[in-house]
Design an enzyme around this catalytic site. Structure first.
Site, PDB file in Angstrom:
ATOM      1  N   HIS A 319       0.812  -1.211   0.000  1.00  0.00           N
ATOM      2  CA  HIS A 319       0.000   0.000   0.000  1.00  0.00           C
ATOM      3  C   HIS A 319       0.848   1.265   0.000  1.00  0.00           C
ATOM      4  O   HIS A 319       0.407   2.308  -0.482  1.00  0.00           O
ATOM      5  CB  HIS A 319      -0.935   0.015   1.212  1.00  0.00           C
ATOM      6  CG  HIS A 319      -2.118  -0.887   1.067  1.00  0.00           C
ATOM      7  ND1 HIS A 319      -2.070  -2.233   1.377  1.00  0.00           N
ATOM      8  CD2 HIS A 319      -3.381  -0.645   0.637  1.00  0.00           C
ATOM      9  CE1 HIS A 319      -3.260  -2.773   1.149  1.00  0.00           C
ATOM     10  NE2 HIS A 319      -4.070  -1.842   0.698  1.00  0.00           N
ATOM     11  N   GLY A 320       2.044   1.207   0.533  1.00  0.00           N
ATOM     12  CA  GLY A 320       2.881   2.400   0.557  1.00  0.00           C
ATOM     13  C   GLY A 320       4.227   2.132   1.196  1.00  0.00           C
ATOM     14  O   GLY A 320       4.330   1.352   2.150  1.00  0.00           O
TER      15      GLY A 320
END
Length: 482
Positions: A319-320
């Site tokens: 996601h990041g």
């Protein structure tokens, strides 16, 4: 170009007309050109990278199919992962390494490339990986057509934020003979309308108050923080599921069936069930290509817990590339490990209390606990900085007072008037009503089972709500940045 913008609707109308008007042999080229044109709106350099990745995956698939050895698979996967590693993780890994070396008295400066992350790169990279692995495992044949290969990596309704449909499921659909079906088109239009309501009315309305707090960073009551956590919990669900509804609806109008991505996740009775209902396409990808190859649950208890933690930590990093995303993933990993280890104890507790897990009271209790755990984890996902996230996570109950006066003050500190607060609660309530209504079915199927006046009335109500309360500023979808 956002899926809820007027520009996209005009773009899709042209694609839709060309797709169904031209002979069947032209449909793959039409969709490929449309997908390239759509992606080019985000930057010509991104398009060149995407074309390079498509070429590498197409050629790599044929090369791997000719001699499916582990050495060839490893090389193909390294090439497929290279752009994602460079654009998304290089700076994070470099900074992390520099910090680790500094901690042991070897001060070094991180090497930072500061490259802008191409939109959708996480999605089309995972699509590419599943394609190559499936060829190696014999689940899929290599695609001879460059355009079909390019389409399952870049199909414009899904390239930015999924859902990630397996190439072995998606690719055959592009070449199948199909005719326009009116009933299917109506169901897809209803799905798009539902997505517009979730995004433009619910998610964007809640986003305004959350963004104001994070931008100003002012001190508020714990009650205010609890409201913000609730707002974001609903916002991210309405935003992401709204995008998925629209993506599946637009694809369905072209005769393409994309993977299901949400199934009333906030009505789950456990974290395990939640991940079977939230971002289903990613969860199933991680299960098939990471968790099960690691051994899954058919190993010793310590190894099973390790497999869970690795899977969820990597889910967070997907996601990041940040410590907050890593922490969010790790927290869900801890939830899963604790749930696994305490299951025998909980089973004995329910048996001792003569409390059936399927009883209404037990399900409500389990659902409430699961919802609170998920909502708490969203704090680390949503906070712009570690300082803001840690502050919110540790100040949810520091001054909490269960009184109406305290609730009113908490609302006022967020800048909400009583009318605005009631409106936000109405939007939140509407999401739960929709999920309860569609718990065992889909929204189009629910409408189809109703009488014609009810179907028309509900659709017109959604249209009215979007027109009167929708944000027509085409606010960006949360998952576009992943």
């Amino acid at each position: 170009m956002q899926l809820n913008s007027f520009g996209f609707f005009a773009f899709f109308a042209v694609v839709f007309a060309a797709y169904w008007a031209l002979p069947a042999r032209w449909r793959v080229p039409v969709l490929f050109v449309a997908s390239m044109g759509f992606y080019a709106c985000f930057g010509s350099s991104y398009l060149l990278l995407l074309l390079g990745c498509i070429t590498a995956v197409w050629a790599g698939g044929q090369w791997l199919a000719a001699n499916p050895t582990k050495a060839r698979l490893r090389l193909a996967l390294v090439i497929a992962f290279a752009p994602l590693a460079l654009f998304k993780y290089f700076d994070f890994a470099s900074a992390l390494l520099a910090s680790a070396l500094s901690a042991i008295a070897l001060p070094v400066s991180p090497v930072l490339l500061r490259l802008a992350q191409p939109v959708g790169i996480s999605y089309y990279t995972f699509q590419a990986v599943s394609y190559l692995v499936d060829i190696y495992c014999g689940k899929q044949k290599s695609e001879k057509s460059f355009f079909v290969c390019g389409l399952f990596l870049s199909f414009f309704p899904q390239i930015i934020a999924g859902p990630m449909t397996r190439p072995r499921v998606l690719a055959p659909q592009f070449t199948e003979e199909r005719k326009f079906d009116y009933d299917t088109a109506i169901a897809c239009a209803q799905l798009i309308l539902l997505g517009l309501f979730k995004k433009m009315v619910v998610a964007d309305s809640l986003a305004a108050w959350i963004g104001t707090y994070y931008r100003n960073g002012y001190q508020v009551y714990s009650g205010s923080l609890l409201l913000l956590v609730l707002f974001y919990t609903i916002q991210i669900y309405a935003d992401f599921s709204g995008y998925t509804d629209m993506a599946r609806g637009f694809a369905g109008l072209l005769g393409i069936d994309l993977a299901e991505n949400f199934r009333t996740p906030y009505l789950s009775t456990s974290i395990k069930e939640f991940w079977g209902r939230w971002h289903i396409s990613l969860s199933s990808w991680l299960s098939e290509y990471l968790y099960i190859p690691l051994g899954g649950s058919r190993v010793s208890k310590p190894r099973h817990c390790f497999n869970l933690m690795v899977t969820f930590v990597l889910s967070g990093l997907w996601h990041g590339a940040s410590l907050m995303m890593l922490l969010w993933g790790a927290l869900h990993g801890v939830y899963m490990v604790v749930g696994t280890l305490t299951k025998p104890l909980r089973d004995r507790m329910f048996a001792a209390l003569h409390w059936s897990r399927e009883s209404i009271t037990a399900r409500i209790f389990s659902t409430a606990i699961t919802f609170c755990l998920v909502a708490y984890a969203w704090i680390f996902f949503s906070a712009p900085t570690p300082e803001q996230g840690l502050y919110m996570a540790t100040h949810l109950f520091t001054d909490f007072v269960p009184s109406l006066r305290y609730l009113k003050d908490s609302i006022v500190l967020l800048g909400l008037s009583p009318e605005a607060f009631l409106q936000q609660m109405l939007w939140i309530g509407s999401i739960f009503v929709l999920d309860l209504t569609c718990y065992n079915t889909t929204f189009p199927a629910f409408l189809k089972a109703r009488s014609k006046p009810v179907r028309i009335g509900l659709c017109y109500l959604l249209v009215l709500l979007v027109v009167l309360f929708g944000n027509f500023g085409a606010g960006e979808f949360i998952y576009f940045k992943f």
